[in-house]
Design a protein around this motif. Structure first.
Motif, mmCIF file in Angstrom:
data_model
loop_
_atom_site.group_PDB
_atom_site.id
_atom_site.type_symbol
_atom_site.label_atom_id
_atom_site.label_comp_id
_atom_site.label_asym_id
_atom_site.label_seq_id
_atom_site.Cartn_x
_atom_site.Cartn_y
_atom_site.Cartn_z
ATOM 1 N N CYS A 37 -11.593 7.253 -26.149
ATOM 2 C CA CYS A 37 -11.697 6.689 -25.235
ATOM 3 C C CYS A 37 -11.882 6.285 -23.856
ATOM 4 N N PHE A 38 -13.405 6.176 -24.623
ATOM 5 C CA PHE A 38 -14.078 4.682 -23.467
ATOM 6 C C PHE A 38 -13.396 3.663 -23.915
ATOM 7 N N ILE A 39 -12.842 2.886 -24.850
ATOM 8 C CA ILE A 39 -12.531 2.103 -25.155
ATOM 9 C C ILE A 39 -10.973 1.818 -24.355
ATOM 10 N N CYS A 40 -10.212 3.148 -24.099
ATOM 11 C CA CYS A 40 -8.786 2.812 -23.733
ATOM 12 C C CYS A 40 -9.345 3.458 -22.045
ATOM 13 N N ALA A 41 -10.364 4.355 -21.531
ATOM 14 C CA ALA A 41 -10.626 4.208 -20.695
ATOM 15 C C ALA A 41 -10.920 3.019 -19.789
ATOM 16 N N LYS A 42 -11.683 2.180 -20.463
ATOM 17 C CA LYS A 42 -12.084 0.277 -20.086
ATOM 18 C C LYS A 42 -11.201 -0.354 -19.932
ATOM 19 N N ALA A 43 -9.932 -0.164 -20.848
ATOM 20 C CA ALA A 43 -8.793 -1.283 -20.530
ATOM 21 C C ALA A 43 -7.411 -0.975 -19.269
ATOM 22 N N LYS A 44 -8.050 0.417 -19.146
ATOM 23 C CA LYS A 44 -7.035 0.945 -18.173
ATOM 24 C C LYS A 44 -7.332 0.698 -16.882
ATOM 25 N N ARG A 45 -8.838 0.325 -16.617
ATOM 26 C CA ARG A 45 -9.633 -0.132 -15.756
ATOM 27 C C ARG A 45 -9.708 -1.174 -15.714
ATOM 28 N N GLN A 46 -9.853 -2.226 -16.557
ATOM 29 C CA GLN A 46 -9.864 -3.865 -16.606
ATOM 30 C C GLN A 46 -7.805 -4.465 -16.133
ATOM 31 N N ARG A 47 -7.403 -3.222 -17.003
ATOM 32 C CA ARG A 47 -5.446 -3.766 -16.424
ATOM 33 C C ARG A 47 -5.420 -3.409 -14.806
ATOM 34 N N GLN A 48 -5.593 -2.030 -14.424
ATOM 35 C CA GLN A 48 -5.422 -2.358 -12.968
ATOM 36 C C GLN A 48 -6.231 -3.091 -12.846
ATOM 37 N N MET A 49 -7.835 -3.403 -12.392
ATOM 38 C CA MET A 49 -8.760 -4.748 -11.684
ATOM 39 C C MET A 49 -7.935 -6.309 -11.517
ATOM 40 N N PHE A 50 -7.115 -6.240 -12.737
ATOM 41 C CA PHE A 50 -6.235 -7.408 -13.311
ATOM 42 C C PHE A 50 -4.954 -7.226 -12.181
ATOM 43 N N TYR A 51 -4.559 -5.924 -11.852
ATOM 44 C CA TYR A 51 -3.127 -5.533 -11.392
ATOM 45 C C TYR A 51 -3.898 -6.538 -10.082
ATOM 46 N N VAL A 52 -5.004 -5.165 -9.472
ATOM 47 C CA VAL A 52 -5.070 -5.633 -8.146
ATOM 48 C C VAL A 52 -5.453 -6.656 -7.758
ATOM 49 N N ALA A 53 -6.276 -7.722 -8.660
ATOM 50 C CA ALA A 53 -6.791 -9.274 -8.077
ATOM 51 C C ALA A 53 -5.361 -9.500 -8.125
ATOM 52 N N ALA A 55 -2.082 -9.200 -6.735
ATOM 53 C CA ALA A 55 -2.089 -8.605 -6.026
ATOM 54 C C ALA A 55 -2.411 -8.980 -5.058
ATOM 55 N N LYS A 56 -4.021 -9.016 -5.059
ATOM 56 C CA LYS A 56 -3.661 -9.677 -3.845
ATOM 57 C C LYS A 56 -4.479 -11.101 -3.590
ATOM 58 N N ARG A 57 -3.440 -11.294 -4.809
ATOM 59 C CA ARG A 57 -3.597 -12.850 -4.467
ATOM 60 C C ARG A 57 -2.096 -13.737 -4.266
ATOM 61 N N GLN A 58 -1.252 -12.896 -4.429
ATOM 62 C CA GLN A 58 0.119 -13.064 -4.300
ATOM 63 C C GLN A 58 0.051 -12.721 -2.545
ATOM 64 N N LEU A 59 -0.078 -12.066 -2.075
ATOM 65 C CA LEU A 59 -0.572 -11.074 -0.760
ATOM 66 C C LEU A 59 -0.821 -12.719 0.046
ATOM 67 N N GLN A 60 -2.091 -13.137 -0.496
ATOM 68 C CA GLN A 60 -2.315 -14.451 0.166
ATOM 69 C C GLN A 60 -1.591 -15.371 0.535
ATOM 70 N N CYS A 61 -1.450 -15.652 -1.250
ATOM 71 C CA CYS A 61 -0.221 -16.689 -0.951
ATOM 72 C C CYS A 61 0.404 -16.978 -0.163
ATOM 73 N N PHE A 62 1.143 -15.529 -0.093
ATOM 74 C CA PHE A 62 2.147 -15.385 0.487
ATOM 75 C C PHE A 62 2.292 -15.519 2.252
ATOM 76 N N ILE A 63 0.295 -15.095 2.105
ATOM 77 C CA ILE A 63 0.428 -15.261 3.581
ATOM 78 C C ILE A 63 0.301 -16.541 4.115
ATOM 79 N N CYS A 64 -0.393 -17.007 3.484
ATOM 80 C CA CYS A 64 -0.265 -18.305 3.734
ATOM 81 C C CYS A 64 0.871 -19.648 3.460
#
Length: 96
Positions: A37-53, A55-64
């Motif tokens: 469960c710990f490994i699964c939760a850690k993987a989910k958090r990492q995947r979430q952080m990856f998608y958030v990062a 999305a932020k890069r894509q938004l920043q590139c879109f605005i630029c």
């Protein structure tokens, strides 16, 4: 009588050893589940952080990119951004 007492002790030891093994197996299984469960939760958090990062890069590139396009190309409806330049030497003072 001696063999009956010996048999009872052996049965008691057998039951006790079996209970210890079951308890040990329970704790091992519980630890494995917790680790999983710990490994699964850690993987989910990492995947979430990856998608958030991402999305932020894509938004920043879109605005630029949008800002660059607006600076490089004139407006399609003919309205150009105007900058008012005032020449202070020839400006008349406002008198009431």
């Amino acid at each position: 009588m001696f063999s009956v007492a010996k048999a009872k002790r052996q049965l008691q030891c057998f039951i006790c050893a079996k209970a210890k093994r079951q308890l040990q197996m329970f704790y091992v299984a519980k630890a494995k589940r917790q680790l999983q469960c710990f490994i699964c939760a850690k993987a989910k958090r990492q995947r979430q952080m990856f998608y958030v990062a991402k999305a932020k890069r894509q938004l920043q590139c879109f605005i630029c990119a949008k800002a660059k396009r607006q600076l490089q190309s004139p407006s399609r409806n003919g309205n150009q951004p105007h900058v008012m330049v005032m020449n202070l030497i020839y400006a008349k003072p406002y008198i009431c």
